[in-house]
Design a protein around this motif. Structure first.
Motif, PDB file in Angstrom:
ATOM      1  N   GLY A  10       2.881   4.161  -3.420  1.00  0.00           N
ATOM      2  CA  GLY A  10       3.133   5.493  -2.881  1.00  0.00           C
ATOM      3  C   GLY A  10       1.997   6.465  -3.084  1.00  0.00           C
ATOM      4  N   PHE A  11       0.961   6.065  -3.772  1.00  0.00           N
ATOM      5  CA  PHE A  11      -0.183   6.942  -4.016  1.00  0.00           C
ATOM      6  C   PHE A  11      -1.013   7.069  -2.743  1.00  0.00           C
ATOM      7  CE2 PHE A  11      -4.757   7.170  -5.035  1.00  0.00           C
ATOM      8  CZ  PHE A  11      -4.794   8.398  -5.664  1.00  0.00           C
ATOM      9  N   VAL A  12      -1.405   8.320  -2.417  1.00  0.00           N
ATOM     10  CA  VAL A  12      -2.207   8.559  -1.217  1.00  0.00           C
ATOM     11  C   VAL A  12      -3.411   9.426  -1.588  1.00  0.00           C
ATOM     12  CG1 VAL A  12      -2.277   9.652   1.062  1.00  0.00           C
ATOM     13  CG2 VAL A  12      -0.218   8.446   0.318  1.00  0.00           C
ATOM     14  N   TYR A  13      -4.590   8.959  -1.209  1.00  0.00           N
ATOM     15  CA  TYR A  13      -5.810   9.753  -1.424  1.00  0.00           C
ATOM     16  C   TYR A  13      -6.508   9.948  -0.081  1.00  0.00           C
ATOM     17  CZ  TYR A  13     -10.719  10.759  -2.444  1.00  0.00           C
ATOM     18  OH  TYR A  13     -11.972  11.313  -2.455  1.00  0.00           O
ATOM     19  N   ASP A  14      -6.789  11.190   0.259  1.00  0.00           N
ATOM     20  CA  ASP A  14      -7.599  11.514   1.437  1.00  0.00           C
ATOM     21  C   ASP A  14      -8.507  12.662   1.022  1.00  0.00           C
ATOM     22  OD1 ASP A  14      -8.732  12.604   3.720  1.00  0.00           O
ATOM     23  OD2 ASP A  14      -6.927  12.358   4.943  1.00  0.00           O
ATOM     24  N   PRO A  15      -9.834  12.457   1.030  1.00  0.00           N
ATOM     25  CA  PRO A  15     -10.728  13.508   0.522  1.00  0.00           C
ATOM     26  C   PRO A  15     -10.622  14.814   1.301  1.00  0.00           C
ATOM     27  CG  PRO A  15     -11.974  11.778   1.650  1.00  0.00           C
ATOM     28  CD  PRO A  15     -10.572  11.279   1.518  1.00  0.00           C
ATOM     29  N   PHE A  16     -10.046  14.755   2.512  1.00  0.00           N
ATOM     30  CA  PHE A  16      -9.939  15.963   3.330  1.00  0.00           C
ATOM     31  C   PHE A  16      -8.543  16.573   3.289  1.00  0.00           C
ATOM     32  CE2 PHE A  16     -13.178  13.254   5.437  1.00  0.00           C
ATOM     33  CZ  PHE A  16     -14.283  14.054   5.215  1.00  0.00           C
ATOM     34  N   ARG A  25      -9.075  16.036  -9.253  1.00  0.00           N
ATOM     35  CA  ARG A  25      -9.149  15.309 -10.522  1.00  0.00           C
ATOM     36  C   ARG A  25      -7.952  14.406 -10.810  1.00  0.00           C
ATOM     37  NH1 ARG A  25     -11.009  20.500 -13.858  1.00  0.00           N
ATOM     38  NH2 ARG A  25      -9.308  21.234 -12.547  1.00  0.00           N
ATOM     39  N   PRO A  26      -6.700  14.868 -10.544  1.00  0.00           N
ATOM     40  CA  PRO A  26      -5.578  13.948 -10.796  1.00  0.00           C
ATOM     41  C   PRO A  26      -5.636  12.701  -9.911  1.00  0.00           C
ATOM     42  CG  PRO A  26      -4.803  16.207 -10.402  1.00  0.00           C
ATOM     43  CD  PRO A  26      -6.267  16.192 -10.105  1.00  0.00           C
ATOM     44  N   PHE A  27      -6.141  12.868  -8.686  1.00  0.00           N
ATOM     45  CA  PHE A  27      -6.279  11.721  -7.786  1.00  0.00           C
ATOM     46  C   PHE A  27      -7.329  10.750  -8.325  1.00  0.00           C
ATOM     47  CE2 PHE A  27      -4.584  15.171  -5.296  1.00  0.00           C
ATOM     48  CZ  PHE A  27      -3.669  14.574  -4.451  1.00  0.00           C
ATOM     49  N   TYR A  28      -8.408  11.317  -8.864  1.00  0.00           N
ATOM     50  CA  TYR A  28      -9.492  10.477  -9.370  1.00  0.00           C
ATOM     51  C   TYR A  28      -9.028   9.566 -10.499  1.00  0.00           C
ATOM     52  CZ  TYR A  28     -12.947  13.285  -6.775  1.00  0.00           C
ATOM     53  OH  TYR A  28     -13.684  13.896  -5.806  1.00  0.00           O
ATOM     54  N   ARG A  32      -9.324   5.538 -10.310  1.00  0.00           N
ATOM     55  CA  ARG A  32     -10.098   4.726 -11.263  1.00  0.00           C
ATOM     56  C   ARG A  32      -9.226   3.677 -11.944  1.00  0.00           C
ATOM     57  NH1 ARG A  32     -12.143   9.817 -13.063  1.00  0.00           N
ATOM     58  NH2 ARG A  32     -10.732   9.641 -14.845  1.00  0.00           N
ATOM     59  N   ASP A  33      -8.003   4.093 -12.323  1.00  0.00           N
ATOM     60  CA  ASP A  33      -7.161   3.192 -13.103  1.00  0.00           C
ATOM     61  C   ASP A  33      -6.453   2.160 -12.243  1.00  0.00           C
ATOM     62  OD1 ASP A  33      -7.905   4.464 -15.371  1.00  0.00           O
ATOM     63  OD2 ASP A  33      -6.042   5.603 -15.639  1.00  0.00           O
ATOM     64  N   ARG A  34      -5.966   2.581 -11.071  1.00  0.00           N
ATOM     65  CA  ARG A  34      -5.067   1.675 -10.336  1.00  0.00           C
ATOM     66  C   ARG A  34      -5.620   1.224  -8.995  1.00  0.00           C
ATOM     67  NH1 ARG A  34      -0.269   5.421 -11.140  1.00  0.00           N
ATOM     68  NH2 ARG A  34       0.290   4.840  -9.017  1.00  0.00           N
ATOM     69  N   HIS A  35      -6.545   1.992  -8.410  1.00  0.00           N
ATOM     70  CA  HIS A  35      -7.066   1.624  -7.080  1.00  0.00           C
ATOM     71  C   HIS A  35      -8.575   1.796  -7.038  1.00  0.00           C
ATOM     72  CE1 HIS A  35      -2.867   1.831  -5.923  1.00  0.00           C
ATOM     73  NE2 HIS A  35      -2.815   3.068  -6.384  1.00  0.00           N
ATOM     74  N   PRO A  36      -9.301   1.027  -7.850  1.00  0.00           N
ATOM     75  CA  PRO A  36     -10.764   1.221  -7.896  1.00  0.00           C
ATOM     76  C   PRO A  36     -11.452   0.921  -6.563  1.00  0.00           C
ATOM     77  CG  PRO A  36     -10.106  -0.720  -9.161  1.00  0.00           C
ATOM     78  CD  PRO A  36      -8.841  -0.002  -8.810  1.00  0.00           C
ATOM     79  N   VAL A  37     -10.799   0.129  -5.725  1.00  0.00           N
ATOM     80  CA  VAL A  37     -11.281  -0.057  -4.353  1.00  0.00           C
ATOM     81  C   VAL A  37     -10.151   0.417  -3.448  1.00  0.00           C
ATOM     82  CG1 VAL A  37     -12.148  -1.687  -2.642  1.00  0.00           C
ATOM     83  CG2 VAL A  37     -12.584  -2.093  -5.082  1.00  0.00           C
ATOM     84  N   TYR A  38     -10.284   1.592  -2.882  1.00  0.00           N
ATOM     85  CA  TYR A  38      -9.174   2.202  -2.147  1.00  0.00           C
ATOM     86  C   TYR A  38      -9.540   2.304  -0.670  1.00  0.00           C
ATOM     87  CZ  TYR A  38      -5.575   5.551  -0.801  1.00  0.00           C
ATOM     88  OH  TYR A  38      -4.539   6.178  -0.177  1.00  0.00           O
TER      89      TYR A  38
END
Lengths: 415, 63
Positions: A10-16, A25-28, A32-38
């Motif tokens: 359920g984690f979502v990262y979009d730099p925009f 920072r919380p996304f980072y 790093r811990d769970r999705h080092p290649v996202y």
């Protein structure tokens, strides 16, 4: 708003996305811990967040290329491409991030002689004199904006010197650079008046180029002289091409450092014991303190590469046309590289960090940034050892996320 | 072992001088000087550190 890619948990990262631009920072930490290649499907891009992986990307220059530039905004990467995109052409020259070696290296050499170590060292007295003169004006006010009215003016003044811009224009040069780099906090695109300020910055640079480029008394090591003498496959550069390159030095020097120094002073104010330790011997301690400030506060969040030939990074096969995002600011907080990475420790003396990038596009202004950072720290801490800072504004951005305003109070806020 | 410098790329940053002062120096015009192009084997570790520390990746090692 484009849909970001959800992952299994359920984690979502979009730099925009507005949330990430407001505070990544919380996304980072999760990356790093769970999705080092996202994988970001909407941009066909892989984000690398660990220090070692970001470093590995920069070792693969021929496969991980800059033909789409090193910086981007959302609309530019919303087109998925199959196969490596074409090389940019040089008529006229594109922005520096798009220019390829060997021309890119030739242009860096042509414009960068006065950014080298010893020449920069010779600028120290001038930087210090300008910082002191400015504090002479600002300190009696009791409080002032340490980013805009101090860091911005000192940093812009140095690049004005290097670019032949009259020093009296330092404040407006800083303002134009700051606003030209601003992003819309919701869409991640350019801020509404960025183009006006981009043109304002170009006008300031163009005036200097036109005034100096044919002046025989101009120092041949200066950026304008070097670029005027440079031949791109036999042809001289046009005034607008020289102007664009000069503006990149001016922008890089004026826009970034004020954010770094403002944030660094805030960290020291939040840790009075550390501030006292640094202040006990400023000349000796400020170089180490500023290195930690660089690791902790450097505002550049990430750069992009485009895959030219198949390559595998951190176990992930990458295909031509796909993109790679190197999350520098995230890597500088990687627990695998730095013990207690989220603690500011002025004498950490880290072996390395990525505040200036690494390799092909590493920061050309590294020595000037270090000189200015150290001198500004020394001058503030010598003159105002017990300052406090309030009203800090950290403008949302996908790229240069840093403090654009912070009010420094001379007498601990009690004046 | 041989030191190879990409001279079009080196910007005289001097990181290599810190790591391998027996192999590298910088003159006061900010130009890199290679003191020993074929350093002895016991300087390999220092040379590797110098190559890794170069912010521009301008140093390579040929065996």
């Amino acid at each position: 708003m484009a849909q970001a890619t959800p992952v299994a948990d359920g984690f979502v990262y979009d730099p925009f996305s507005p949330e990430v631009m407001k505070d990544p920072r919380p996304f980072y930490k999760v990356l790093r811990d769970r999705h080092p290649v996202y994988y970001l499907e909407q941009y066909d891009a892989y984000a690398f967040s660990r220090f070692a992986d970001v470093h590995e990307v920069y070792q693969n220059e021929s496969a991980l290329h800059t033909m789409e530039g090193t910086l981007t905004e959302k609309t530019a990467v919303s087109n998925r491409k199959r196969g490596a995109p074409p090389m940019p052409d040089y008529d006229p020259l594109p922005l520096l991030g798009w220019i390829q070696p060997p021309e890119y290296e030739q242009i860096r050499q042509a414009m960068g002689q006065q950014l080298r170590r010893n020449f920069v060292a010779s600028m120290e007295d001038d930087v210090r004199a300008r910082a002191r003169a400015l504090l002479d004006q600002l300190v009696p006010r009791g409080s002032f904006d340490v980013v805009k009215d101090f860091g911005g003016v000192v940093a812009a003044g140095s690049v004005c010197r290097l670019a032949g811009i009259p020093i009296e224009r330092a404040a407006e040069t800083y303002e134009a650079a700051r606003l030209a780099g601003a992003q819309d906090p919701v869409t991640g695109g350019f801020a509404p008046d960025w183009l006006k300020n981009r043109n304002r910055l170009l006008d300031i640079c163009r005036q200097a180029v036109c005034e100096h480029k044919d002046d025989p008394s101009l120092d041949p090591a200066s950026a304008i002289a070097g670029l005027a003498a440079y031949r791109l496959n036999g042809r001289p550069l046009e005034v607008d091409e020289i102007t664009t390159i000069v503006s990149s030095i001016v922008f890089g020097g004026a826009e970034t450092l004020p954010k770094v120094i403002g944030h660094g002073l805030m960290e020291l104010a939040a840790a009075p014991g550390q501030r006292e330790e640094v202040g006990a011997d400023l000349a000796r301690n400020t170089p180490a303190a500023f290195e930690e400030i660089l690791r902790f506060c450097a505002p550049a969040q990430w750069f992009m590469r485009t895959v030219k030939t198949p390559v595998t990074i951190a176990g992930q096969p990458l295909l031509p046309g796909q993109r790679v995002l190197t999350l520098l600011a995230c890597a500088n907080r990687d627990e695998r590289e730095f013990p207690e990475p989220d603690r500011f420790i002025w004498n950490r003396k880290a072996r390395r960090h990525l505040a200036f990038g690494h390799g092909l596009h590493s920061c050309l202004g590294i020595h000037l940034a270090k000189l200015e950072g150290r001198v500004m720290l020394e001058e503030i801490l010598a003159r105002i050892p017990n300052y406090t800072i309030t009203d800090a504004v950290r403008t949302p951005s996908s790229f240069q996320w840093g403090y654009t305003s912070a009010i420094l109070h001379v007498n601990g806020g009690t004046a | 072992m041989k030191v190879i410098i990409d001279w079009g790329r080196c910007e005289g940053n001097g990181a290599c001088v810190v790591e391998a002062p027996q192999i590298f120096d910088i003159d006061d015009q900010d130009q890199l000087i290679v003191l020993n192009e074929t350093p002895p084997a016991d300087q390999r570790a220092a040379l590797e550190r110098a190559a890794a520390s170069c912010p521009r990746r301008a140093i390579s090692i040929e065996d």
